[in-house]
Write an enzyme that holds these catalytic residues in place. Structure first.
Site, PDB file in Angstrom:
ATOM      1  N   GLY A 135       5.270 -32.414 -63.937  1.00 46.42           N
ATOM      2  CA  GLY A 135       5.608 -33.064 -65.194  1.00 46.42           C
ATOM      3  C   GLY A 135       4.397 -33.679 -65.862  1.00 46.42           C
ATOM      4  O   GLY A 135       3.352 -33.038 -65.975  1.00 46.42           O
ATOM      5  N   ASP A 193      -0.653 -26.042 -75.162  1.00 45.61           N
ATOM      6  CA  ASP A 193      -0.642 -26.018 -76.627  1.00 45.61           C
ATOM      7  C   ASP A 193       0.760 -26.277 -77.160  1.00 45.61           C
ATOM      8  O   ASP A 193       0.937 -26.987 -78.158  1.00 45.61           O
ATOM      9  CB  ASP A 193      -1.157 -24.670 -77.134  1.00 45.61           C
ATOM     10  CG  ASP A 193      -2.603 -24.424 -76.785  1.00 45.61           C
ATOM     11  OD1 ASP A 193      -3.339 -25.404 -76.566  1.00 45.61           O
ATOM     12  OD2 ASP A 193      -3.018 -23.251 -76.731  1.00 45.61           O
ATOM     13  N   GLY A 253       1.347 -30.096 -64.740  1.00 48.59           N
ATOM     14  CA  GLY A 253       1.932 -28.824 -64.329  1.00 48.59           C
ATOM     15  C   GLY A 253       3.343 -29.012 -63.808  1.00 48.59           C
ATOM     16  O   GLY A 253       4.200 -29.620 -64.458  1.00 48.59           O
ATOM     17  N   ALA A 258      -4.867 -22.899 -83.515  1.00 52.88           N
ATOM     18  CA  ALA A 258      -3.815 -22.090 -84.129  1.00 52.88           C
ATOM     19  C   ALA A 258      -2.529 -22.150 -83.317  1.00 52.88           C
ATOM     20  O   ALA A 258      -1.429 -22.215 -83.874  1.00 52.88           O
ATOM     21  CB  ALA A 258      -4.294 -20.649 -84.277  1.00 52.88           C
ATOM     22  N   ASN A 259      -2.642 -22.128 -81.983  1.00 49.66           N
ATOM     23  CA  ASN A 259      -1.449 -22.219 -81.138  1.00 49.66           C
ATOM     24  C   ASN A 259      -0.721 -23.543 -81.337  1.00 49.66           C
ATOM     25  O   ASN A 259       0.506 -23.589 -81.466  1.00 49.66           O
ATOM     26  CB  ASN A 259      -1.831 -22.084 -79.662  1.00 49.66           C
ATOM     27  CG  ASN A 259      -2.238 -20.677 -79.275  1.00 49.66           C
ATOM     28  OD1 ASN A 259      -2.002 -19.723 -80.009  1.00 49.66           O
ATOM     29  ND2 ASN A 259      -2.857 -20.554 -78.116  1.00 49.66           N
ATOM     30  N   ARG A 306       8.036 -17.008 -71.795  1.00 49.09           N
ATOM     31  CA  ARG A 306       7.759 -15.911 -72.716  1.00 49.09           C
ATOM     32  C   ARG A 306       6.294 -15.505 -72.627  1.00 49.09           C
ATOM     33  O   ARG A 306       5.450 -16.297 -72.234  1.00 49.09           O
ATOM     34  CB  ARG A 306       8.091 -16.339 -74.152  1.00 49.09           C
ATOM     35  CG  ARG A 306       9.468 -16.938 -74.283  1.00 49.09           C
ATOM     36  CD  ARG A 306       9.703 -17.553 -75.642  1.00 49.09           C
ATOM     37  NE  ARG A 306      10.992 -18.229 -75.698  1.00 49.09           N
ATOM     38  CZ  ARG A 306      11.512 -18.752 -76.793  1.00 49.09           C
ATOM     39  NH1 ARG A 306      10.841 -18.697 -77.933  1.00 49.09           N
ATOM     40  NH2 ARG A 306      12.685 -19.334 -76.760  1.00 49.09           N
ATOM     41  N   THR A 319      -0.900 -34.260 -68.412  1.00 44.51           N
ATOM     42  CA  THR A 319       0.051 -33.249 -67.988  1.00 44.51           C
ATOM     43  C   THR A 319      -0.320 -32.766 -66.594  1.00 44.51           C
ATOM     44  O   THR A 319      -1.490 -32.539 -66.283  1.00 44.51           O
ATOM     45  CB  THR A 319       0.099 -32.085 -68.984  1.00 44.51           C
ATOM     46  OG1 THR A 319      -1.221 -31.558 -69.182  1.00 44.51           O
ATOM     47  CG2 THR A 319       0.637 -32.551 -70.336  1.00 44.51           C
ATOM     48  N   ASN A 376      -5.053 -32.420 -69.371  1.00 39.87           N
ATOM     49  CA  ASN A 376      -4.326 -32.001 -68.182  1.00 39.87           C
ATOM     50  C   ASN A 376      -5.027 -32.589 -66.964  1.00 39.87           C
ATOM     51  O   ASN A 376      -5.988 -33.360 -67.101  1.00 39.87           O
ATOM     52  CB  ASN A 376      -4.182 -30.479 -68.118  1.00 39.87           C
ATOM     53  CG  ASN A 376      -5.520 -29.754 -67.982  1.00 39.87           C
ATOM     54  OD1 ASN A 376      -6.541 -30.342 -67.602  1.00 39.87           O
ATOM     55  ND2 ASN A 376      -5.529 -28.467 -68.282  1.00 39.87           N
ATOM     56  N   LYS A 416      -6.668 -22.645 -79.352  1.00 37.69           N
ATOM     57  CA  LYS A 416      -5.883 -23.860 -79.178  1.00 37.69           C
ATOM     58  C   LYS A 416      -5.420 -24.445 -80.508  1.00 37.69           C
ATOM     59  O   LYS A 416      -4.298 -24.939 -80.628  1.00 37.69           O
ATOM     60  CB  LYS A 416      -6.672 -24.881 -78.366  1.00 37.69           C
ATOM     61  CG  LYS A 416      -6.802 -24.498 -76.906  1.00 37.69           C
ATOM     62  CD  LYS A 416      -7.346 -25.626 -76.072  1.00 37.69           C
ATOM     63  CE  LYS A 416      -7.213 -25.279 -74.597  1.00 37.69           C
ATOM     64  NZ  LYS A 416      -5.801 -25.127 -74.176  1.00 37.69           N
TER      65      LYS A 416
END
Length: 330
Positions: free
Chosen positions: A227, A255, A224, A43-44, A288, A222, A186, A41
């Site tokens: 929104g 992230d 999902g 680094a992301n 992606r 958050t 979340n 988390k």
């Protein structure tokens, strides 16, 4: 002018398997594809903040092993302004096993934190000037809580704005929540923090109110596909919309949101505008594969905002007209 974001958080080596569905207990399933790459988390989120336009100093800890060598090579070529990378001799570099399944590309993740949970008080002290020089300190809960608490204390002493993404969840005190300027759980983490089952905007509002009573002044939950809810104590809540996307892999969406949010706040955006940008940014990420490799650029997120001006709530006032003007630009 680019703002400065200091991210203290984990580095993990991710092993990802993409499947039609999640396996049941005791079942073996064949994956369509698999991949191995950088994650964690911390680094992301640092990568997302960088790609979203911030100057980033990443602070983390790795093991003295092959995964650690991989981490160092990856981080050094990412493009951060600076890196502080401590090494642990006793525990290996953190790693994560990730399943991605179904048409909605949902994920299940198992994390072995390894060296991430061995950050010492002396190492935190060495980072104090870096934290004080930043506009934003962004932390998660994938490191040892003692180090996270000390980092937050250093940030407050230096006047640095603190964002805490409470993931993966571990129990934190109300006293710590009160030291955080912005909390970004979340729906699952909000439930774990409050005991309120979060399933929609209304229940998210109940959880946010409980978090305010615990000391958290500003909260973004958050949700999902629903929104996000933005709640500031004693103010009406604001719904942050989900931007249209064709999800391929939801790993790293949170992230992406947090990194982009930190970048825009560091640049001087108000919280609602920063949250809206972060939502557009995260919508690109899920299209992606691979969390660290899927972080979009600032320009790509701006183009997503331009493409869907109808997603901008009227409550954001001036930003509505700004996005409409951008949408008409050549």
């Amino acid at each position: 002018m680019k703002g400065k974001v200091c991210v203290f958080g984990s580095f993990n080596l991710d092993v990802v398997a993409v499947m039609n569905r999640f396996p049941m207990p005791g079942e073996s399933l064949t994956a369509h594809t698999s991949m191995m790459g950088p994650g964690g988390k911390g680094a992301n989120q640092a990568t997302a903040a960088l790609r979203a336009g911030a100057r980033v100093h990443y602070i983390g800890k790795i093991g003295n092993d092959d995964f650690g060598m991989f981490a160092r090579r990856h981080l050094e070529k990412t493009g951060f302004d600076a890196i502080t990378l401590f090494t642990c001799k006793e525990k290996p570099t953190g790693n994560a096993l990730i399943y991605v399944a179904g048409d909605d590309a949902e994920n299940m993740i198992s994390v072995y934190p390894g060296a991430n949970t061995t950050v010492t008080a002396a190492e935190v002290t060495r980072c104090q000037p870096t934290v004080a020089a930043a506009d934003i300190l962004l932390v998660q809960l994938e490191n040892n809580l003692s180090a996270i608490q000390r980092m937050i204390d250093n940030a407050r002493a230096g006047g640095t704005f603190v964002i805490m993404n409470p993931a993966p969840w571990q129990k934190v005190t109300d006293a710590l929540l009160a030291k955080v300027d912005l909390l970004t759980p979340n729906s699952t983490e909000a439930m774990q923090l409050t005991g309120v089952k979060v399933t929609d905007f209304a229940s998210a509002q109940q959880a946010a109110e409980k978090l305010h009573r615990k000391g958290a002044r500003q909260v973004i939950i958050t949700l999902g596909v629903s929104g996000a809810l933005l709640s500031v104590a004693e103010q009406p809540p604001l719904r942050i919309p989900l931007f249209p996307a064709q999800p391929l892999d939801t790993t790293g969406a949170g992230d992406a949101f947090n990194g982009a949010l930190a970048a825009r706040l560091a640049s001087g955006d108000e919280l609602p505008q920063a949250a809206l940008f972060a939502s557009a940014y995260a919508s690109l990420c899920v299209e992606r594969s691979g969390a660290a490799h899927s972080m979009p650029s600032y320009a790509e997120a701006l183009a997503r905002l331009q493409a869907y001006p109808e997603c901008v709530p009227e409550a954001l006032g001036e930003l509505v007209e700004v996005v409409r003007l951008l949408a008409r630009s050549p």
